[in-house]
Design a protein around this motif. Structure first.
Motif, PDB file in Angstrom:
ATOM      1  N   CYS B 392       0.826  -1.218   0.000  1.00 26.99           N
ATOM      2  CA  CYS B 392       0.000   0.000   0.000  1.00 26.99           C
ATOM      3  C   CYS B 392       0.859   1.268   0.000  1.00 26.99           C
ATOM      4  O   CYS B 392       1.681   1.470   0.890  1.00 26.99           O
ATOM      5  N   CYS B 421      -7.409   6.086   1.317  1.00 30.35           N
ATOM      6  CA  CYS B 421      -7.183   5.091   0.260  1.00 30.35           C
ATOM      7  C   CYS B 421      -7.378   5.752  -1.098  1.00 30.35           C
ATOM      8  O   CYS B 421      -8.364   6.427  -1.332  1.00 30.35           O
ATOM      9  N   ILE B 422      -6.407   5.566  -2.004  1.00 30.88           N
ATOM     10  CA  ILE B 422      -6.500   6.177  -3.321  1.00 30.88           C
ATOM     11  C   ILE B 422      -7.002   5.181  -4.368  1.00 30.88           C
ATOM     12  O   ILE B 422      -6.978   5.460  -5.558  1.00 30.88           O
ATOM     13  N   GLU B 423      -7.415   4.014  -3.908  1.00 34.92           N
ATOM     14  CA  GLU B 423      -7.974   2.979  -4.793  1.00 34.92           C
ATOM     15  C   GLU B 423      -7.011   2.591  -5.912  1.00 34.92           C
ATOM     16  O   GLU B 423      -7.421   2.376  -7.050  1.00 34.92           O
ATOM     17  N   CYS B 424      -5.732   2.532  -5.571  1.00 35.07           N
ATOM     18  CA  CYS B 424      -4.730   2.232  -6.588  1.00 35.07           C
ATOM     19  C   CYS B 424      -4.728   0.767  -6.987  1.00 35.07           C
ATOM     20  O   CYS B 424      -4.214   0.405  -8.043  1.00 35.07           O
ATOM     21  N   GLY B 425      -5.269  -0.101  -6.149  1.00 32.14           N
ATOM     22  CA  GLY B 425      -5.360  -1.507  -6.523  1.00 32.14           C
ATOM     23  C   GLY B 425      -4.144  -2.344  -6.162  1.00 32.14           C
ATOM     24  O   GLY B 425      -4.141  -3.549  -6.407  1.00 32.14           O
ATOM     25  N   CYS B 427      -3.097  -3.395  -3.295  1.00 33.57           N
ATOM     26  CA  CYS B 427      -3.396  -4.429  -2.313  1.00 33.57           C
ATOM     27  C   CYS B 427      -4.109  -5.615  -2.954  1.00 33.57           C
ATOM     28  O   CYS B 427      -3.730  -6.763  -2.763  1.00 33.57           O
ATOM     29  N   PHE B 441     -13.416  -1.466  -0.321  1.00 37.97           N
ATOM     30  CA  PHE B 441     -13.154  -0.098   0.142  1.00 37.97           C
ATOM     31  C   PHE B 441     -14.080   0.888  -0.559  1.00 37.97           C
ATOM     32  O   PHE B 441     -14.556   1.841   0.051  1.00 37.97           O
TER      33      PHE B 441
END
Ligand code: SF4
Ligand code: SF4
Lengths: 347, 570
Positions: B392, B421-425, B427, B441
């Motif tokens: 993350c 959380c920037i929802e970057c994916g 994780c 999320f």
């Protein structure tokens, strides 16, 4: 053309639980081969037996819980538990004790808590400790390493000992078994012998017991494989080994004749196996980086303390279980500082 | 590696936590130069292609429009206008499928093109923009409909408005393009570096920044070289092209700022808070067009790639071109096409069909094969391996957030900083149990916003209730006043009869007059909702309720920490 709608990310995922477990099994190979080399067929027989029992128990429980059996068996986590258990117990342990231990590990320690991911304790260690407290004599009757063993048992003889309890003609339990170096060191120290005296026996190698220290080396190699493949991170093993070393060195410096030097503790008993394969079991360990350092150091410290002052010869299993209990709390208090936040926690 | 401007010799770069090395899959679409996409028969222009309020339609069905003509006007401060990308006739103004993760249709203007590409008269080119009022240039940028082209699509004009606290010290130009497969910024920088640099110069002048850093991932050596060359020619003081290590998501605004400056944008704040302004390279090019040529934003570079299309490439597309036509120009679908993604593999969203238009924010169309984007399959239980936390970039604990999101314990997810959380994916990508963490999320964020809305609604209801009580109170007061008046009148009459005039008692009349004014004032204030509450004759229960309400109202400052912050929404 109509396309499926799925949320991101859309990537091909590089990891899976199965591949993680498979790497653990692969990394165990050097150490287990070395163990078989030094301690005979019993190791292999128990590894196979334990795996079969573990898979059977897992399948049965999953069926009872109405869960899909195949994907769960396919994740190989039961096999890893079985293997760790099999190499922790003495090679000539009667088959039914093995069965009892593995079944307890899988059914009670793993599935009664909700199955993989939910068990707070390391299942293999729970099974091991159950047997150790129930059958202390059998659980501490190890074989001498092959280099010291004048009467090694062949495959058939080993099988008949494990399954029938019958020793080959002319042999007695006392003749074929021997305490582990750790056990021996402890007993003799308790008899007020000095380390320089104790180490005169041919049992001892450079660091620990002969044979044993080599097994430790091979587990170390396995650990390096796991680190390299990023299946585990360095935090737990380094912290655990570091803590054992620091404690052992400290007492060794205080009294060289009453406390073995640091590397003895590293290369004896289950220290290396524990550091890389048992303490790092993700499910029951701490997960934050700082938490893992504390968790590992805690296991190392407890291992030393229990070995030195406790009632059992080795202590890795107890230390791991004790720290398992502390893991959730450690995680809670060691949350990393979130990016863009000044202090950690829930600021 | 970098452009040694002034006396800078080496630039120290910084790390952000986590992140991933991903196979970049960029070579597929960079083989050939970017082509102009063919003029489509129809252009579909959603009124909302930006963050903020949708634009207001200015044209009517059947109306002829010229290329570059304003067809929808921004509404409110945070909004952006829409221009006709080509000349033709407005044939429809209706709800159409648009590229949005929700899959819901939205209001669009549909233009049937006439192939004439007839420009409307453009505003004056401002080559000498330095001699103009910065506010005029910002207005020009806003009127050109420019929004962040890196994906966020926040109206650029609003970002450039001065006065938002801190003066800008550093301008960061985002050319990182960290997401796999996407190459439109790469190609833009390779082919149009002078245009980008011209835009950078304008942005730097407008923002008043001393320093300007153009961050480009080191897997784009050609783009870096081209930008350096253009910069050498253009000579912007304190401006530097910086090659940064390739690590997803270094193109995230906060991550890039960290890499280039070592600073962390405080959680819930915008970069301006620490004196940083961040713009994408595509945005810079659009700014140059608007200021130096008077052209509005009507086209952009777009990557069409993936194993599912025959000839991956980059196209310069008119905003509003249907996605299907773009894929056809990239050789059409192959047998392998299984998923249509707008954006990249890590953060893009799937399209159900290809009849949606490319919009201002569309940077990539990924037609993925099952090899590239396998079906997610069954998730198994979390094994607490911590891989997600290691990956993350925000140092969150995705595993814990997942746990609480699944248990629908929204408060706890927020305690674990869900809204950072920037929802970057990252994780989800590394999770061995294949848990769709990001999906959880998003769900938790949406639920939290819903709750927040509910809370606001009940707050509103409370206010309405109070207003109503005030109204009742006012009516009572009026009634009283009327009664008093009547009484006074009655009192007056006998006095008249008796022949004693009020003139004989001017004091009393004055008091009465004052009382009436006071009552009126009180009533008026009550109507406006600022009057003292009707606290005169309350029973104990009512008093308690009011106290509680007051306490609640006092609380949000405290609660604020765990409440969704508004910044999470933009
Ligand atoms: S990566 Fe997946 S399995 Fe591992 S801790 Fe995170 S959520 Fe659990
Ligand atoms: S999606 Fe959110 S939680 Fe997951 S890695 Fe990215 S920032 Fe962290």
């Amino acid at each position: 053309m109509q396309f499926a709608t799925i949320t991101s990310p859309h990537s091909d995922r590089p990891n899976s639980v199965t591949s993680t477990m498979l790497w653990v099994i692969i990394a165990l190979l050097p150490g287990t081969v070395a163990m078989s080399w030094y301690f005979g067929w019993g190791i292999l027989i128990h590894m196979v037996l334990a795996s079969v029992v573990a898979l059977a128990c897992e399948a049965a429980v999953l069926k009872l819980r109405g869960r899909p059996v195949r994907p769960a068996l396919g994740d190989l986590s039961a096999v890893v538990t079985a293997l760790l258990f099999a190499i922790a117990v003495p090679p000539l342990l009667p088959w039914w004790m093995m069965l009892l231990g593995v079944a307890f590990a899988i059914i009670v320690a793993k599935h009664l808590y909700g199955g993989i991911g939910y068990n707070p304790f390391n299942p293999a260690m729970v099974g091991y400790v159950l047997l150790l407290v129930s059958y202390p004599v059998e659980m501490t009757s190890w074989l001498p390493p092959s280099i010291l063993n004048e009467t090694p048992l062949d495959f058939i003889q080993t099988l008949s000992v494990i399954f029938g309890g019958a020793l080959p003609a002319g042999l007695t339990w006392d003749a074929i078994t021997m305490a582990t170096p750790l056990d021996q060191m402890r007993t003799l120290l308790n008899q007020n012998m000095m380390i320089s005296e104790i180490r005169q026996s041919p049992l001892w190698g450079d660091f620990g017991g002969r044979g044993w220290e080599w097994v430790g080396n091979w587990y170390l190699l396995g650990g390096v494989i796991l680190l390299y493949k990023r299946v585990i991170s360095w935090h737990i093993p380094v912290a655990m080994l570091g803590a054992v070393l620091v404690f052992a060195m400290f007492f060794h410096v205080l009294d060289q004749e009453a406390h073995p030097f640091g590397l003895f503790h590293i290369f004896s008993g289950a220290t290396l196996l524990g550091a890389f394969f048992i303490a790092t079991d993700p499910v029951s360990a701490a997960t934050t980086k700082r938490g893992q350092l504390i968790y590992g150091a805690g296991i190392g410290a407890l291992t030393y303390i229990i070995r030195r002052w406790g009632g059992y010869p080795d202590a890795v299993a107890f230390a791991v279980l004790l720290m398992n209990m502390a893991a959730p709390m450690i995680d809670y208090y060691t949350q990393p500082r979130v990016f863009g936040h000044r202090s950690g926690g829930d600021d | 590696m970098y452009y040694p401007s002034d006396n800078t010799t080496t630039r120290r770069l910084y790390r952000f936590p986590g992140g991933l090395h991903l196979p970049d899959n960029k070579a597929q679409s960079t083989g050939a130069a970017c082509r102009k996409a063919l003029l489509p028969e129809r252009l579909i222009l959603p009124l909302q292609q930006h963050i903020g309020a949708p634009a207001k339609v200015l044209v009517e069905r059947g109306e002829r429009v010229l290329k570059g003509q304003l067809i929808a006007l921004q509404q409110g401060r945070i909004s952006a206008p829409v221009h006709a990308p080509s000349s033709g006739t407005v044939i429809d103004i209706s709800e159409q499928p648009v590229p949005h993760p929700s899959g819901l249709p939205a209001l669009c203007i549909t233009i049937e093109t006439d192939g004439l590409e007839q420009w409307q008269e453009l505003p004056q080119p401002l080559g000498d923009y330095r001699n103009h009022d910065p506010a005029e240039i910002v207005a020009r940028i806003r009127d050109a409909g420019i929004v962040g082209l890196g994906g966020a699509s926040f109206p650029t004009g609003v970002k450039l408005e001065p006065g938002a606290g801190q003066p800008v010290t550093t301008l960061i130009i985002n050319g990182a393009e960290c997401e796999p497969y996407i190459t439109c910024d790469d190609m833009l920088m390779r082919e149009q570096a002078p245009r980008v640099i011209a835009g950078v110069a304008i942005l730097k002048w407008l923002s008043g920044a001393r320093e300007c850093l153009i961050g480009i991932e080191d897997n784009k050596p050609q783009a870096i070289a081209a930008m350096q060359q253009a910069l050498e020619q253009h000579r912007i003081d304190g401006c530097e092209v910086v090659s940064i290590p390739t690590r997803y998501p270094s193109g995230g605004e906060r991550q890039l700022i960290r890499v280039l400056t070592g600073k962390e944008v405080p959680s819930g704040q915008i970069p301006a808070r620490i004196g940083i302004l961040c713009n994408n390279v595509g945005t810079a090019a659009a700014v140059a067009d608007a200021v130096l040529e008077g052209k509005p934003l009507i086209s952009r570079y777009l990557t069409v790639t993936g194993e599912g299309c025959a000839n991956p490439c980059n196209l310069e597309v008119l905003i509003g071109t249907p996605v299907g036509e773009l894929i056809a120009q990239a050789g059409g679908y192959t047998d392998k096409a299984s998923r249509l993604i707008m954006g990249g593999p890590m953060m893009g969203f799937t399209l159900e069909h290809d009849r949606v238009p490319a919009i201002k924010a569309s940077n990539c169309l990924l037609v993925a094969s099952t090899r590239e984007a396998p079906d997610p399959g069954r998730a198994s239980a979390c094994i607490r391996c911590g891989q997600c936390a290691l990956a993350c970039p925000v140092s969150l604990l995705p595993q814990q957030m997942y746990w609480y999101a699944r248990a629908k314990d929204l408060e706890k997810t927020q305690e674990y900083n869900l809204f950072d959380c920037i929802e970057c994916g990252c994780c989800s990508h590394v999770c061995p149990a294949h848990i769709p963490l990001v999906q959880y999320f998003r769900y938790a964020k949406n639920e939290s916003w819903d709750q927040e809305r509910e809370r606001k609604k009940s707050e509103l209801a409370r206010q309405r209730h109070e207003a109503k009580s005030a109204r009742i109170e006012r009516m009572e007061a009026e009634k009283k006043a009327r009664m008093q008046k009547k009484k006074a009148a009655l009192a007056k009459r006998p006095a008249l009869k008796k022949g004693t005039s009020t003139q004989g008692d001017p004091k009393k009349a004055a008091i009465e007059e004052a009382m009436k004014r006071a009552a009126e004032k009180k009533a008026r204030l009550a109507e406006e909702g600022v009057a003292p509450k009707n606290t005169d004759n309350l029973n104990a229960a009512q008093q308690r309720q009011i106290d509680q309400a007051d306490a609640r109202r006092g609380e949000p400052g405290v609660q604020g920490a765990s409440e969704p912050t508004t910044s999470g929404k933009d």
